[in-house]
Motif scaffolding. Structure first.
Motif, PDB file in Angstrom:
ATOM      1  N   TRP A 128       0.884  -1.162   0.000  1.00 45.13           N
ATOM      2  CA  TRP A 128       0.000   0.000   0.000  1.00 45.13           C
ATOM      3  C   TRP A 128       0.919   1.208   0.000  1.00 45.13           C
ATOM      4  CZ3 TRP A 128      -0.853  -4.579   2.327  1.00 45.13           C
ATOM      5  CH2 TRP A 128      -2.051  -5.227   2.005  1.00 45.13           C
ATOM      6  N   ASN A 129       0.998   1.843  -1.159  1.00 46.45           N
ATOM      7  CA  ASN A 129       1.974   2.890  -1.423  1.00 46.45           C
ATOM      8  C   ASN A 129       1.360   4.260  -1.157  1.00 46.45           C
ATOM      9  OD1 ASN A 129       3.420   4.885  -3.114  1.00 46.45           O
ATOM     10  ND2 ASN A 129       4.600   3.113  -3.764  1.00 46.45           N
ATOM     11  N   THR A 130       2.116   5.154  -0.524  1.00 47.40           N
ATOM     12  CA  THR A 130       1.603   6.489  -0.210  1.00 47.40           C
ATOM     13  C   THR A 130       2.399   7.600  -0.889  1.00 47.40           C
ATOM     14  OG1 THR A 130       2.944   6.764   1.787  1.00 47.40           O
ATOM     15  CG2 THR A 130       0.775   5.696   2.042  1.00 47.40           C
ATOM     16  N   MET A 131       3.236   7.257  -1.866  1.00 51.13           N
ATOM     17  CA  MET A 131       4.043   8.276  -2.533  1.00 51.13           C
ATOM     18  C   MET A 131       3.134   9.315  -3.186  1.00 51.13           C
ATOM     19  SD  MET A 131       7.018   7.771  -5.370  1.00 51.13           S
ATOM     20  CE  MET A 131       5.930   7.653  -6.778  1.00 51.13           C
ATOM     21  N   ASP A 132       3.455  10.581  -2.993  1.00 51.13           N
ATOM     22  CA  ASP A 132       2.652  11.688  -3.497  1.00 51.13           C
ATOM     23  C   ASP A 132       3.181  12.144  -4.857  1.00 51.13           C
ATOM     24  OD1 ASP A 132       1.192  13.980  -3.984  1.00 51.13           O
ATOM     25  OD2 ASP A 132       1.636  14.915  -2.050  1.00 51.13           O
ATOM     26  N   GLY A 133       2.586  11.616  -5.909  1.00 54.40           N
ATOM     27  CA  GLY A 133       2.991  11.987  -7.264  1.00 54.40           C
ATOM     28  C   GLY A 133       2.789  13.463  -7.561  1.00 54.40           C
ATOM     29  N   TRP A 134       1.795  14.080  -6.933  1.00 57.34           N
ATOM     30  CA  TRP A 134       1.545  15.508  -7.148  1.00 57.34           C
ATOM     31  C   TRP A 134       2.694  16.354  -6.611  1.00 57.34           C
ATOM     32  CZ3 TRP A 134      -1.708  16.972 -10.603  1.00 57.34           C
ATOM     33  CH2 TRP A 134      -2.812  16.177 -10.915  1.00 57.34           C
ATOM     34  N   ASP A 135       3.278  15.939  -5.482  1.00 58.17           N
ATOM     35  CA  ASP A 135       4.421  16.664  -4.919  1.00 58.17           C
ATOM     36  C   ASP A 135       5.602  16.608  -5.887  1.00 58.17           C
ATOM     37  OD1 ASP A 135       6.038  18.013  -2.917  1.00 58.17           O
ATOM     38  OD2 ASP A 135       6.960  16.049  -2.566  1.00 58.17           O
ATOM     39  N   ILE A 136       5.830  15.455  -6.479  1.00 55.55           N
ATOM     40  CA  ILE A 136       6.923  15.324  -7.446  1.00 55.55           C
ATOM     41  C   ILE A 136       6.675  16.233  -8.651  1.00 55.55           C
ATOM     42  CG2 ILE A 136       8.077  13.736  -9.039  1.00 55.55           C
ATOM     43  CD1 ILE A 136       7.567  11.524  -6.900  1.00 55.55           C
ATOM     44  N   LEU A 137       5.451  16.234  -9.177  1.00 50.69           N
ATOM     45  CA  LEU A 137       5.112  17.104 -10.304  1.00 50.69           C
ATOM     46  C   LEU A 137       5.258  18.577  -9.935  1.00 50.69           C
ATOM     47  CD1 LEU A 137       2.012  15.201 -11.734  1.00 50.69           C
ATOM     48  CD2 LEU A 137       4.317  15.338 -12.735  1.00 50.69           C
ATOM     49  N   HIS A 138       4.926  18.925  -8.706  1.00 53.72           N
ATOM     50  CA  HIS A 138       5.090  20.305  -8.233  1.00 53.72           C
ATOM     51  C   HIS A 138       6.565  20.691  -8.236  1.00 53.72           C
ATOM     52  CE1 HIS A 138       4.760  23.941  -5.892  1.00 53.72           C
ATOM     53  NE2 HIS A 138       5.585  23.412  -4.998  1.00 53.72           N
ATOM     54  N   GLN A 139       7.426  19.800  -7.726  1.00 54.59           N
ATOM     55  CA  GLN A 139       8.854  20.094  -7.694  1.00 54.59           C
ATOM     56  C   GLN A 139       9.442  20.220  -9.101  1.00 54.59           C
ATOM     57  OE1 GLN A 139      11.266  17.904  -4.739  1.00 54.59           O
ATOM     58  NE2 GLN A 139       9.301  17.012  -4.116  1.00 54.59           N
ATOM     59  N   MET A 140       8.831  19.551 -10.063  1.00 56.04           N
ATOM     60  CA  MET A 140       9.281  19.639 -11.453  1.00 56.04           C
ATOM     61  C   MET A 140       8.786  20.920 -12.118  1.00 56.04           C
ATOM     62  SD  MET A 140       8.665  15.767 -12.761  1.00 56.04           S
ATOM     63  CE  MET A 140       9.620  14.401 -12.139  1.00 56.04           C
ATOM     64  N   GLY A 141       7.869  21.640 -11.433  1.00 54.62           N
ATOM     65  CA  GLY A 141       7.312  22.860 -11.990  1.00 54.62           C
ATOM     66  C   GLY A 141       6.152  22.626 -12.925  1.00 54.62           C
ATOM     67  N   ILE A 142       5.572  21.421 -12.872  1.00 51.70           N
ATOM     68  CA  ILE A 142       4.481  21.057 -13.782  1.00 51.70           C
ATOM     69  C   ILE A 142       3.122  21.460 -13.215  1.00 51.70           C
ATOM     70  CG2 ILE A 142       3.380  19.119 -14.992  1.00 51.70           C
ATOM     71  CD1 ILE A 142       6.313  19.891 -15.842  1.00 51.70           C
ATOM     72  N   VAL A 143       2.925  21.337 -11.921  1.00 49.93           N
ATOM     73  CA  VAL A 143       1.676  21.728 -11.265  1.00 49.93           C
ATOM     74  C   VAL A 143       1.990  22.647 -10.099  1.00 49.93           C
ATOM     75  CG1 VAL A 143       0.434  19.618 -11.919  1.00 49.93           C
ATOM     76  CG2 VAL A 143       1.619  19.717  -9.729  1.00 49.93           C
ATOM     77  N   ARG A 144       1.020  23.423  -9.737  1.00 53.28           N
ATOM     78  CA  ARG A 144       1.143  24.291  -8.561  1.00 53.28           C
ATOM     79  C   ARG A 144       0.479  23.587  -7.389  1.00 53.28           C
ATOM     80  NH1 ARG A 144      -0.562  30.297 -10.058  1.00 53.28           N
ATOM     81  NH2 ARG A 144      -1.259  30.021  -7.931  1.00 53.28           N
ATOM     82  N   SER A 145       1.051  23.721  -6.209  1.00 45.59           N
ATOM     83  CA  SER A 145       0.420  23.128  -5.028  1.00 45.59           C
ATOM     84  C   SER A 145      -0.733  24.012  -4.598  1.00 45.59           C
ATOM     85  CB  SER A 145       1.440  22.990  -3.882  1.00 45.59           C
ATOM     86  OG  SER A 145       1.741  24.251  -3.349  1.00 45.59           O
TER      87      SER A 145
END
Length: 151
Positions: A128-145
């Motif tokens: 049961w994985n809890t990795m936050d893909g949105w956080d990674i995309l945010h750090q890449m500059g792809i999405v805003r938190s």
């Protein structure tokens, strides 16, 4: 197998398998019928073949991605691992599970999760994985938190 054996299998998957990018160790630690469950709406990965394919794509997106075991607990056949990782985004990022393709940004990315593993007969059969893909995309500059969107 006992609790300490189960913990050792999960730890080995990270320190020897992921950090060395050694899929043979991943195949030793994870069962052929392994299932990885992701946070709501992000899907699942079924079977070691699909998992190693997705995992290799993920690892190929980062230069020198290094995983650190922060905490490791176990009870019965369940192991809980809190881990962190850091690397440079130098290849196409597809996520885990693959949901989008982001070309290399050259940015340093760090992320963490606390995952639960079900170990049986010396292999991990569920996660049961809890990795936050949105956080990674945010750090890449792809999405805003959300925190940044309000300001």
């Amino acid at each position: 197998m006992g609790i300490e054996d189960n913990k050792a299998i999960v730890k080995r998957a990270y320190l020897e398998g992921l950090n060395r990018r050694d899929m043979s160790i991943i195949r030793e630690c994870f069962a052929p019928n392994y299932v990885n469950y992701f946070p709501a709406g992000e899907g699942e990965v079924h079977g070691i073949d699909d998992f190693t394919t997705v995992l290799k794509q993920f690892l190929d997106a980062f230069t020198d991605l290094t995983f650190t075991v922060e905490d490791l607990f176990a009870e019965g056949d369940k192991v809980v691992l809190r881990w962190s990782a850091r690397g440079i985004h130098t290849g196409d990022y597809r996520g885990i599970p693959p949901t989008t393709v982001v070309p290399a940004t050259g940015r340093e990315i760090s992320f963490s999760a606390t995952d639960i593993y079900h170990v049986s007969n010396g292999q991990i059969i569920e996660e049961w994985n809890t990795m936050d893909g949105w956080d990674i995309l945010h750090q890449m500059g792809i999405v805003r938190s959300n925190a940044h969107a309000a300001s």
